[in-house]
Design a protein around this motif. Structure first.
Motif, PDB file in Angstrom:
ATOM      1  N   ALA A   1       5.829 -12.549   3.543  1.00 39.97           N
ATOM      2  CA  ALA A   1       7.496 -12.316   3.659  1.00 39.97           C
ATOM      3  C   ALA A   1       7.337 -13.092   4.546  1.00 39.97           C
ATOM      4  CB  ALA A   1       7.922 -10.623   4.438  1.00 39.97           C
TER       5      ALA A   1
ATOM      6  N   GLY B   1      16.925 -13.363   7.760  1.00 42.34           N
ATOM      7  CA  GLY B   1      15.319 -13.316   7.638  1.00 42.34           C
ATOM      8  C   GLY B   1      14.905 -12.852   8.432  1.00 42.34           C
TER       9      GLY B   1
ATOM     10  N   ARG C   1      10.781   5.060   4.899  1.00 43.27           N
ATOM     11  CA  ARG C   1      11.365   4.072   5.820  1.00 43.27           C
ATOM     12  C   ARG C   1      11.208   4.158   6.634  1.00 43.27           C
ATOM     13  NH1 ARG C   1      16.835   3.574   2.731  1.00 43.27           N
ATOM     14  NH2 ARG C   1      17.169   1.513   3.263  1.00 43.27           N
ATOM     15  N   ARG C   2      11.913   3.078   7.838  1.00 40.63           N
ATOM     16  CA  ARG C   2      12.556   2.653   8.862  1.00 40.63           C
ATOM     17  C   ARG C   2      11.130   3.612  10.325  1.00 40.63           C
ATOM     18  NH1 ARG C   2      17.849   5.249   6.718  1.00 40.63           N
ATOM     19  NH2 ARG C   2      19.066   2.487   5.689  1.00 40.63           N
TER      20      ARG C   2
ATOM     21  N   HIS D   1      19.610  -6.274  10.076  1.00 36.84           N
ATOM     22  CA  HIS D   1      18.804  -7.363   9.054  1.00 36.84           C
ATOM     23  C   HIS D   1      19.564  -6.148   7.847  1.00 36.84           C
ATOM     24  CE1 HIS D   1      16.353  -8.939   5.709  1.00 36.84           C
ATOM     25  NE2 HIS D   1      16.178  -7.441   5.907  1.00 36.84           N
TER      26      HIS D   1
ATOM     27  N   VAL E   1      15.736  -3.597  11.896  1.00 35.04           N
ATOM     28  CA  VAL E   1      16.465  -3.111  10.557  1.00 35.04           C
ATOM     29  C   VAL E   1      17.558  -2.522  10.595  1.00 35.04           C
ATOM     30  CG1 VAL E   1      15.766  -0.986   9.085  1.00 35.04           C
ATOM     31  CG2 VAL E   1      14.268  -2.097  10.495  1.00 35.04           C
TER      32      VAL E   1
ATOM     33  N   TYR F   1      13.184  -2.313  17.072  1.00 32.06           N
ATOM     34  CA  TYR F   1      12.815  -2.150  15.493  1.00 32.06           C
ATOM     35  C   TYR F   1      13.571  -1.850  14.988  1.00 32.06           C
ATOM     36  CZ  TYR F   1      10.106  -0.803  11.271  1.00 32.06           C
ATOM     37  OH  TYR F   1       9.803  -0.320   9.888  1.00 32.06           O
TER      38      TYR F   1
ATOM     39  N   SER G   1      14.013 -10.007  10.236  1.00 26.99           N
ATOM     40  CA  SER G   1      12.748  -8.964   8.829  1.00 26.99           C
ATOM     41  C   SER G   1      11.618  -9.655  10.023  1.00 26.99           C
ATOM     42  CB  SER G   1      13.364  -8.976   7.248  1.00 26.99           C
ATOM     43  OG  SER G   1      13.061 -10.587   7.042  1.00 26.99           O
TER      44      SER G   1
ATOM     45  N   SER H   1       3.456  -8.588   4.757  1.00 34.49           N
ATOM     46  CA  SER H   1       4.320  -8.692   6.200  1.00 34.49           C
ATOM     47  C   SER H   1       3.850 -10.537   6.299  1.00 34.49           C
ATOM     48  CB  SER H   1       3.693  -9.188   7.075  1.00 34.49           C
ATOM     49  OG  SER H   1       3.879  -7.524   7.431  1.00 34.49           O
TER      50      SER H   1
ATOM     51  N   ARG I   1       8.726  -6.930  10.834  1.00 39.23           N
ATOM     52  CA  ARG I   1       7.672  -7.638   9.043  1.00 39.23           C
ATOM     53  C   ARG I   1       6.106  -7.697  10.549  1.00 39.23           C
ATOM     54  NH1 ARG I   1       7.030  -4.132   5.361  1.00 39.23           N
ATOM     55  NH2 ARG I   1       4.876  -4.262   5.655  1.00 39.23           N
TER      56      ARG I   1
ATOM     57  N   HIS J   1      15.177  -4.085  -3.079  1.00 42.72           N
ATOM     58  CA  HIS J   1      15.315  -5.034  -2.179  1.00 42.72           C
ATOM     59  C   HIS J   1      15.311  -6.087  -4.118  1.00 42.72           C
ATOM     60  CE1 HIS J   1      14.606  -4.179   1.845  1.00 42.72           C
ATOM     61  NE2 HIS J   1      15.068  -5.128   2.186  1.00 42.72           N
TER      62      HIS J   1
END
Lengths: 351, 634
Positions: free
Chosen positions: B521, B60, B496-497, B106, B103, B99, B63, B518, B67, B436
Motif C-alpha cells: 500500500a 490515501g 474489519r475496522r 478515509h 478509517v 484509528y 490509509s 501495508s 496500514r 476496494h
C-alpha cells in the motif's frame, strides 16, 4: 534510524526518476516522432502478457501458504453447508476470473498496434450477446437457489422445544452472557433497570420469577450436537456476535433483540486434538464497529460433551444467590420510585 | 477540422455568430470570474478535479497511516507527531479512537469527495457540454454553485480533522447509536456534527450538479445528436445523475433525522440505551431504519462512482483499440439495467442485521441479477479489444486495468451477495477486498484514465506518456498486491475496522501478510507522486497538444486547442453519425484513415457507408435545407 533510511531511499528514488524523466523527454523532443506503435507500445504490449502471467504463477505458488491459516472446517451443521457453498462459488468465480482476465490480457497483447493490421469492424452480434447474457444468468440462478436453500436451513428454522437458550449482550467493550437456569426461561429485562453501580448490568427484572435462577457465567459453555439459540441484544451501541469457527454472525441492536440458532458439532477437546493445538479455543468477537475497544471484545466459548456440560451447569450459581439484595426488585419498584420522585418534584414546585 | 463544419444551417450559423458576439461584449472576465467564481463548465470541471485530487492524496495518506498500524503494529510512529499531534499517544502508537477516525475519514473522503465529486463532478462537467455540442451547461450559475457547495463541504470536513474530540469516528456508514452518542466515541460529538453539515452541503452540491447534467443532456444536444448517437460517456453521466438525484435526498433525510436525534431529543433511530452509567430517555426508535435509509443511497452510490468510470472506459477503449465499442445498445441497456437494479438491492448490506431472513432471500435474488448486466459489460469490453489495433496510451492502460479490476472485484460480489455466505464474510476483510477492487480501485482507474485522456483538452498540453506508463504499472501491480491477499485474510475471518488482531487466537496468523499488504500500500501510494508530478509539470511545461491527439471521433476534439467560454469559436458542429466509426471498412476510399468523426456527414463518405446509412443521406440533406430541429423526431 529507520526514518533516515526511509528518507534516503525516498530521495534516491525521486532523484533517479527525475533524471530519467529529463533524459527521456529530451530524447522524445529530439526524435520528434509521435508515431503509433513504437517501442513503448511493444513494451506495454509485452507487459500485458507478462505481468498477469507472473501474477498468476505467484498466486498459485502462494495460495497453499496462505491457505494454511484459513479457519478450520466449520464446527457447526449450517457452517458445513455454507462452507461447501462457499468453496463451490469460489471455484466458479475463480474460473470466471481466470477466463475473462486471460481473454482481456491475451487480446491486449495479441492485438497491440501493428501498422497495416486489418481491424475487424465488429459492432454487434446478437448471438454472442445472448450467450453471455444467458450463461451468467443460468449460473446465477443455480447459485441463488442453492444459496436460498442453505440460508433457509440456517436462518429460518423454528427452534425446537428443548433448545439451549443463551442470552448474549454486547456493551462497550465486552460481551455479557446470561443463562436461563433450570427452568429454561430467561427472566424479563428492561434497559431502565440497568445499573452498573449496583451490579445489574443486564437490567434484569427480578420481579419476574423466571429470572430467579438465571446465572451469569464468565464463559459460554454449550453442549455438542444440541441446537443452541443465541438471544442477542446490545445495551449501548450496535455490536455484532461473531463466532468464526461456527460461521455464526448476527448484529446486536439496542432496542431490537435478534437471535441466531446453530448446532455445534465438535467439542473444544475434539478441536484441540484435531488441530494438534492444545491451546485452541473457540472465540466470540465483535464485527460491528462500536468504538475504541471494538477490536478487543473477546469472549470464550467452550463446547462440552454432554457429561461435562451437565457438570458445568451444576456448578453455576444463580445471580440472585450472589446478589440477594436484588430479590423482588424490578419494574414495579422502579415505577414506584419514579412516581415518588415526581411527587417530590411536584410538591417542591407547589411550594 | 473547420472544413467539416459545413453541415450547418444558415440560420443556426447566424444565431451562433450572434451568441459569440454577445460573449465578447459581456464577458470581459476578470481573474475572479474567470478562475474562481467561473461559470464555464471547463473551469468548474478543473476545480472539481483539482480539489478531488487533493482529497485523494489526503485520503490515501490516511490509509497509509492506518496500514502502518495494521502491518507494523510495533513500529514507532513518533515521527508523525508533528502532523498528527495528540493522535499519537505517549508510547508512539496511534490512538485507538483516532484509528477509527482515520478509517472513517478515509472512507468518507474517498467515496464522496474523490470518487463522486472528483470523478463524476469533473468529467460530467467537462465532457457533457463538449460531447453533446453545447456552449455550456444549462445553468452555468447553478453549476458554479455546485462546485462552491462542494468546496464548503470540503472546508467543513477538513476543519473537523482539527477538532479536539476528533472527526467522526463511527465508520463512513455512521450507523447510530454509535454516531448519535458522544458518550460512545468522542468523534460522535462535534466531529459528527461537522460530518453531517458537510454531507448536507455535499448533497446540495451533488443535486445542483445532477439537475444540470440531466437538463443539459436532454435539452442541449446539438443538431443530429440523438440519444442513439450519444457517446457512452454521456450515457453514463446521464444515468449517474439520475441515480444521484433519486438517492441522495434519502441520505439527506437520514442525516436530518439523525441531527434531530442527536440534538433535539427525538428517537427515530434510538431506543433502549444505557450508556455512561445512565439509561437514556430514547424509546421506540429503530437503528435498522437508519441502515435502510443509508443504504438506499449507499448502494446506488456504488454505481454513482462506478458508472462514470465505465463510461470513460468505453470511450477510451474504443478509441485506442481503433474499433467500435462492441454492443453499443447492450452497453446502454446494461447501464440502464444496473441503474434500475441499484435501487432494489440495498438490503444486501444488511443480511445479518436482524432484518427478516425472508427479506434476505429476496435481496439476494435481486442482487445476483446485477451480475448479469455487469458480466455483459465486461464481455463487451473484452470483445472490443478482439481483433483491434491497440495503442497503449496511459489512458488505455488504465482502462484495461479498470476492466480487470472490475472483474476481479465483481466476481467476489457473487459470493457476498449470497446471503448464506455473507453470514460468515460480512464485515470481514473479504468485504474490504471486494469493494476496494470493484468500486474503489476500478473507479479510481477510471478517473486516472479520464485525466490522461482528456488532459490535452483541459490544459492544452500533453502529459508525459512514459511517466504515465510507469505510474500505471506500479499502481496496477500495487493494487493487486494490496487487495488480492486481503481476500485470504477475510476467509480467515478477520473483522474489519480492528485496531489490532492480537487480541484473538484466530487473528494471530497473517502478521506477515498484513505487513506485506501495508508495504504494498505504501509503495502504491508513493507511486502516485509520479502522477502528481506529471500532472502539475504538464499543466505548465507539457508539450503543446495537437487538436485531436488520440484520433478520436467525439465532438470535443473539434474545438480549438484551448477552447474558450462557449467552446466553439464558430458554429457548433452538427452530428451525423455515432461516435464509434473506427476502422470502418473502405474509409480510406473516402479519404479517411481509421476514424470518421461524428460531425462528418454520410454524404462525404459514400464508399464506407453501410446501406442504411446511405438511406440517411437523403434525410440529412433534406434537413440541411429545412434547417430546424426535425432530427429530434425520428
Amino acid at each position: 534510524m529507520l526514518t533516515v533510511i526511509f528518507g534516503l531511499i525516498g530521495i534516491l528514488i525521486l532523484g533517479v526518476f527525475l533524471l530519467l524523466f529529463r533524459v527521456q523527454s529530451l530524447v522524445t523532443i529530439l526524435r520528434d516522432t509521435d508515431e503509433r506503435g513504437g517501442l513503448s507500445n511493444r513494451i506495454n504490449g509485452a507487459l500485458m502478457l507478462l505481468v498477469p502471467l507472473i501474477g498468476f504463477i505467484v498466486a498459485v505458488y502462494h495460495y497453499p501458504i496462505a491457505a494454511k491459516h484459513f479457519l478450520p472446517e466449520a464446527s457447526s451443521i449450517h457452517g458445513k453447508e455454507t462452507d461447501s457453498l462457499f468453496w463451490i462459488t469460489l471455484t466458479v468465480i475463480t474460473l470466471m476470473f481466470l477466463i475473462t482476465n486471460a481473454g482481456l490480457f491475451w487480446f491486449a497483447f495479441k492485438y497491440q498496434y501493428k501498422a497495416g493490421r486489418k481491424v475487424v469492424f465488429f459492432a454487434d452480434d446478437h448471438k454472442l450477446e445472448l450467450i453471455w447474457t444467458a450463461v451468467p444468468a443460468v449460473i446465477m440462478t443455480v447459485l441463488v437457489l442453492y444459496g436460498a436453500l442453505v440460508w433457509n436451513r440456517a436462518m429460518m428454522q423454528e427452534p425446537p422445544k428443548d433448545v439451549q437458550v443463551v442470552e448474549v449482550m454486547g456493551k462497550q467493550f465486552a460481551w455479557q452472557v446470561r443463562y436461563p437456569g433450570k427452568d429454561g426461561k430467561l427472566g424479563k429485562y428492561d434497559f431502565r433497570l440497568t445499573n452498573d453501580a449496583t451490579g445489574n448490568e443486564f437490567g434484569i427484572d427480578f420481579e419476574d420469577k423466571n429470572s430467579e435462577d438465571d446465572f451469569i457465567p464468565r464463559e459460554i459453555h454449550i453442549p455438542v450436537n444440541k441446537p443452541v439459540l443465541l438471544k442477542i441484544r446490545a445495551r449501548d451501541v450496535l455490536h455484532s456476535v461473531f463466532m468464526p469457527h461456527f460461521r455464526v454472525k448476527m448484529d446486536a441492536v439496542p432496542g431490537m433483540p435478534t437471535q441466531f440458532m446453530f448446532t455445534p458439532t465438535k467439542t473444544t477437546t475434539d478441536m484441540r486434538s484435531q488441530l494438534g493445538n492444545p491451546n485452541f479455543n473457540y472465540e466470540l468477537a465483535c464485527t460491528e464497529v462500536c468504538g475504541k475497544g471494538h477490536f478487543a471484545m473477546r469472549y470464550l466459548i467452550v463446547v462440552d460433551d454432554e457429561p461435562d456440560y451437565k457438570k458445568w451447569l451444576a456448578e453455576q450459581k444463580p445471580f440472585l444467590e450472589e446478589k440477594p439484595e436484588f430479590k423482588g426488585k424490578g419494574m414495579k419498584s422502579l415505577r414506584k420510585k419514579n412516581v415518588a420522585a415526581n411527587e417530590e418534584i411536584k410538591t417542591k414546585k407547589d411550594i | 477540422m473547420e472544413l467539416h463544419n459545413h453541415g450547418q444551417s444558415a440560420v443556426a450559423e447566424a444565431h451562433t455568430h450572434d451568441h459569440h458576439h454577445d460573449e465578447h461584449e459581456h464577458h470581459e472576465d476578470g481573474f475572479i470570474r474567470k478562475y474562481i467564481f467561473s461559470e464555464d463548465h471547463k473551469t468548474i470541471a478543473k476545480q472539481f478535479l483539482i480539489l478531488g485530487l487533493m482529497w485523494a492524496f489526503m485520503g490515501g495518506a490516511m490509509s497509509v497511516i492506518f496500514r502502518l498500524q495494521l502491518g507494523f503494529p510495533d513500529f514507532n510512529l513518533e515521527w508523525l507527531r508533528p502532523i498528527l499531534g495528540t493522535w499519537i499517544n505517549e508510547t508512539g502508537k496511534l490512538e485507538q479512537e483516532k484509528y477509527l477516525a482515520l478509517v472513517t475519514m478515509h472512507g468518507t473522503i474517498m467515496v464522496f469527495f474523490v470518487l463522486t465529486a472528483g470523478l463524476s463532478g469533473t468529467f460530467s462537467n467537462f465532457l457533457i457540454p463538449l460531447q453533446v455540442g453545447a456552449r455550456d451547461m444549462a445553468s452555468g450559475f447553478m453549476n458554479m454553485l455546485s462546485f462552491w457547495f462542494f468546496f464548503l463541504a470540503s472546508v467543513v470536513m477538513f476543519t473537523s480533522l482539527f477538532l479536539e474530540t476528533g472527526p467522526a469516528s463511527g465508520g463512513w456508514v455512521i450507523y447510530p447509536p454509535l454516531s448519535a452518542l458522544p458518550e460512545a466515541v468522542p468523534g460522535s460529538g462535534a466531529g459528527m456534527t461537522y460530518w453531517l453539515i458537510s454531507m448536507a452541503l455535499f448533497i446540495v452540491s451533488s443535486l445542483l450538479g445532477g439537475i444540470n447534467y440531466i437538463t443539459t443532456v436532454i435539452n442541449m444536444r446539438t443538431k443530429g445528436l440523438s440519444f442513439a448517437r450519444l457517446p457512452l460517456t454521456i450515457w453514463a453521466f446521464f444515468l449517474t445523475a439520475i441515480i444521484g438525484l433519486l438517492s441522495f435526498p434519502v441520505l439527506f433525510a437520514a442525516a436530518l433525522l439523525l441531527i434531530f436525534d442527536r440534538s433535539m431529543g427525538t428517537s427515530f433511530f434510538l431506543s433502549d440505551i444505557y450508556i455512561g452509567g445512565k439509561a437514556l430517555h430514547h424509546q421506540g426508535g429503530s437503528a435498522i431504519l437508519f441502515q435502510h435509509l443509508f443504504w438506499f443511497l449507499g448502494h446506488p452510490e456504488v454505481y454513482i462512482v462506478l458508472l462514470p468510470a465505465l463510461g470513460i472506459t468505453s470511450e477510451i477503449i474504443a478509441t485506442n483499440a481503433r474499433k467500435p465499442i462492441f454492443g453499443y445498445r447492450a452497453m446502454v441497456g446494461s447501464m440502464i439495467g444496473i441503474g434500475v437494479l441499484s435501487f432494489i438491492v440495498w438490503a444486501h448490506h444488511m443480511f445479518v442485521t436482524g432484518m427478516n431472513p425472508f427479506l434476505g432471500t429476496i435481496f439476494m435474488l435481486l442482487t445476483l441479477i446485477i451480475a448479469v448486466p455487469s458480466a455483459v459489460k465486461a464481455f463487451n469490453y473484452i470483445t472490443t479489444l478482439w481483433k483491434g489495433n491497440i495503442i497503449f496510451t496511459p489512458a488505455m492502460l488504465f482502462s484495461i486495468g479498470l476492466v480487470s479490476l472490475f472483474i476481479s472485484g465483481g466476481v467476489t460480489g457473487i459470493v457476498l451477495g449470497n446471503n448464506a455466505l455473507d453470514i460468515q464474510l460480512h464485515d470481514t476483510y473479504f468485504v474490504v477486498a471486494h469493494f476496494h477492487l470493484v468500486m474503489g480501485s476500478a473507479s479510481f482507474f477510471g478517473m486516472m484514465a479520464g485525466v490522461y485522456h482528456w488532459f490535452p483538452k483541459m490544459f492544452g498540453r500533453m502529459m508525459d506518456d512514459k511517466l504515465g506508463y510507469v505510474h500505471f504499472w506500479l499502481t496496477f501491480i500495487g493494487v493487486y498486491l494490496v487487495f488480492f491477499p486481503m481476500h485470504y485474510i477475510g476467509i480467515a475471518g478477520f473483522p474489519r475496522r480492528y485496531y489490532s488482531f492480537s487480541t484473538f487466537d484466530f487473528g494471530k496468523s497473517y502478521a506477515d501478510l498484513n505487513m506485506f499488504i501495508s508495504a504494498a500500500a505504501i509503495i502504491t501510494f508513493s507511486a502516485q507522486a509520479l502522477f502528481a508530478f506529471n500532472f502539475v509539470y504538464s499543466i505548465f511545461r507539457g508539450r503543446l497538444a495537437p487538436l485531436n491527439p488520440w484520433d478520436s471521433n467525439t465532438l470535443e476534439w473539434t474545438t480549438p486547442r484551448v477552447p474558450g467560454h462557449g467552446n466553439w469559436p464558430g458554429a457548433i458542429p452538427t452530428v451525423h453519425r455515432w461516435p464509434y466509426d473506427y476502422s470502418k471498412p473502405d474509409a480510406d476510399k473516402d479519404g479517411f484513415t481509421d476514424f470518421i468523426p461524428q460531425h462528418i456527414p454520410f454524404s462525404q463518405t459514400p464508399n464506407s457507408n453501410f446501406e442504411h446509412e446511405n438511406d440517411l443521406i437523403a434525410k440529412q440533406e433534406g434537413k440541411k435545407n429545412s434547417g430546424d430541429n426535425e432530427h429530434k423526431h425520428h
